[in-house]
Design an enzyme around this catalytic site. Structure first.
Site, mmCIF file in Angstrom:
data_model
loop_
_atom_site.group_PDB
_atom_site.id
_atom_site.type_symbol
_atom_site.label_atom_id
_atom_site.label_comp_id
_atom_site.label_asym_id
_atom_site.label_seq_id
_atom_site.Cartn_x
_atom_site.Cartn_y
_atom_site.Cartn_z
ATOM 1 N N ASP A 1 -43.921 -116.732 1.567
ATOM 2 C CA ASP A 1 -44.181 -115.930 2.514
ATOM 3 C C ASP A 1 -42.696 -114.864 2.800
ATOM 4 O O ASP A 1 -43.030 -113.961 3.123
ATOM 5 C CB ASP A 1 -44.027 -116.948 3.924
ATOM 6 C CG ASP A 1 -45.261 -117.820 4.157
ATOM 7 O OD1 ASP A 1 -46.360 -117.292 4.559
ATOM 8 O OD2 ASP A 1 -45.095 -118.846 3.564
ATOM 9 N N THR B 1 -51.315 -119.970 4.428
ATOM 10 C CA THR B 1 -50.215 -120.542 3.952
ATOM 11 C C THR B 1 -50.201 -122.205 3.951
ATOM 12 O O THR B 1 -49.747 -122.690 2.861
ATOM 13 C CB THR B 1 -48.964 -120.294 4.827
ATOM 14 O OG1 THR B 1 -48.641 -119.038 4.945
ATOM 15 C CG2 THR B 1 -47.629 -121.179 4.529
#
Length: 358
Positions: A110, A178
Site C-alpha cells: 500500500d 488489501t
C-alpha cells in the site's frame, strides 16, 4: 575638586559604533536577500517554462495528458504491489477498523504504491488536488518524473481537452482489496486512478498488477474496454463484497427470485470489471454490483468514471449521483449497472438503503 564622572575612551566608542554598524548591516542584508529570493521564486527563470509541467497557460490542464499519466501511475503503483507480494514482505498491520468493526489492513505494498503514484501525478500536475487513501509522508518524498509521452492507443482515441486546474480532483487507490492481498487472493487486487471535474468522474483507470491488464476510459472521449453484450435483468448475477454476501443475498433473492446468483468478491475495482468485457481467465462476470454500506470515494471513483464513459451507471442505492468533491466517503451505498434499466433496479431494492449508513 572637580565633580566625579565617567570618562569614555575614544577607542571604546569607536569599537562600540563598529559593532552597532555590523549588527545593522547583518539584519538589513538578510532582509534584502530574503526579498531577492522571494522575487526570484515568484518569477519564471529567463528562458525557462512559465507554467508548471502538465499545465497550460491560463491555469488549465489537458485531460488527455492527465489520462496518460494516470495510466502510467496505476501501472507503476502496481509494480510495487506485485514486487512486495511476490517477495512476501508485506509487513501487514491493522490501521484501524471499518464502521462494521472489521480491521483494515495496511501493508508495505500500500505504502510504496501510494508513494510512487502520488509523486508521479503530483510532479506532472502540481496544481491539481490529489486525494489518496494512504497518508503521504513528505519526509519520504520521491522524485518520479513523467516524460510526457502519450501511448498510441490514447492518442488515437482521445482528443486534447483543457479544463481549469482548480476544477480537477484526482482520487488514488494505491491498492484496492488489501485484505485479499494479505490472503494472497491476487485476482481481486487492483490499483486505480480517477479524475473528477467539478465533482463528476470523467477519467477512470483500473489496473490489475498480477496480470498486467489495464482498463481505462474517458467520458465523451474513448476507452480501451467495452461493456458485455449479454445481461439477464430478470434474474441478474449480483456481485457484492465478501463480507456483505449474506446481508445482500436474502433481500436480492426476495426481489429478483430464487435463481438470482450472488457472487462474493473482493475489491471495488474488480467488481466493476465484472460488469465489463474483460479478457481475463479469472475475472468473474456479473450484471449488477451492489454495496450496502459506507464506502470511500477512492474505492469507487475510477469504476464510476469507466461505467459513465461506456453508458453505464453508478449511483447511491436511492439513485443519487455521487459527487467526488468534499468528504472522502459515500454514505448511501451504491448500485452499478450497464446496459440495464438502472432506475428499475433501484426501485426493486428499497430495503437495502436502510443498511447503507450502518
Amino acid at each position: 575638586m572637580a565633580p566625579m564622572g565617567i570618562r569614555l575612551s575614544p577607542l571604546g566608542m569607536a569599537v562600540f559604533c563598529l559593532l552597532g554598524l555590523g549588527v545593522l548591516y547583518h539584519l538589513y542584508s538578510g532582509f534584502l536577500a530574503g526579498r531577492f529570493a522571494f522575487f526570484m521564486l515568484s518569477e519564471p527563470a529567463a528562458g525557462g517554462p512559465e507554467t508548471p509541467q502538465g499545465s497550460v497557460p491560463g491555469g488549465a490542464v489537458d485531460l488527455r495528458e492527465l489520462l496518460a499519466v494516470s495510466v502510467l501511475a496505476a501501472v507503476r503503483g502496481g509494480e510495487e504491489v506485485k514486487r512486495v507480494r511476490e517477495g512476501n514482505v508485506l509487513n501487514a498491520k491493522a490501521k484501524g477498523k471499518t464502521r462494521e468493526g472489521a480491521e483494515e489492513q495496511l501493508t508495505t505494498g500500500d505504502l510504496l504504491s501510494n508513494r510512487r503514484m502520488f509523486y508521479l501525478l503530483k510532479g506532472a500536475f502540481p496544481a491539481v488536488q490529489i486525494n489518496s487513501e494512504e497518508h503521504v509522508d513528505t519526509a519520504d518524498q520521491e522524485t518520479v518524473s513523467w516524460d510526457r509521452s502519450i501511448p498510441e492507443d490514447i492518442k488515437q482515441k482521445i482528443q486534447p481537452k483543457e479544463v481549469p486546474a482548480e476544477s480537477v480532483t484526482v482520487w488514488i487507490d494505491p491498492l484496492d482489496a488489501t485484505q485479499e492481498y494479505t490472503e494472497d487472493l491476487r485476482q481481486y487486487v487492483t490499483t486505480m486512478v480517477c479524475v473528477a471535474v467539478n465533482g463528476k468522474p470523467v477519467i477512470g483507470v483500473i489496473h490489475k498488477p498480477f496480470s498486467s491488464y489495464t482498463a481505462w476510459a474517458m467520458v465523451d472521449g474513448g476507452s480501451n474496454v467495452k461493456a458485455r453484450s449479454s445481461y439477464n435483468e430478470k434474474t441478474p448475477r449480483i456481485i457484492v463484497s465478501r463480507s456483505h454476501a449474506g446481508k445482500v443475498e436474502q433481500v436480492a433473492r426476495q426481489t429478483f427470485g430464487n435463481k438470482t446468483v450472488i457472487i462474493p468478491a473482493g475489491g471495488a475495482g474488480y467488481k466493476v470489471l465484472a460488469l465489463l468485457d474483460v479478457p481475463e481467465k479469472n475475472q468473474e462476470e456479473a450484471d449488477v454490483y451492489i454495496h450496502v454500506t459506507y464506502i470511500k470515494k477512492w474505492d469507487i471513483c475510477a469504476g464510476n468514471a469507466v461505467l459513465r464513459a461506456l453508458g453505464g451507471h453508478m449511483t447511491t442505492l436511492t439513485g443519487e449521483e455521487i459527487s467526488y468533491t468534499g468528504s472522502d466517503g459515500n454514505e448511501g451505498g451504491l448500485i452499478a449497472s450497464i446496459n440495464m434499466n438502472h432506475k428499475a433496479l433501484i426501485e426493486k431494492l428499497p430495503d437495502l438503503e436502510k443498511t447503507s449508513h450502518k
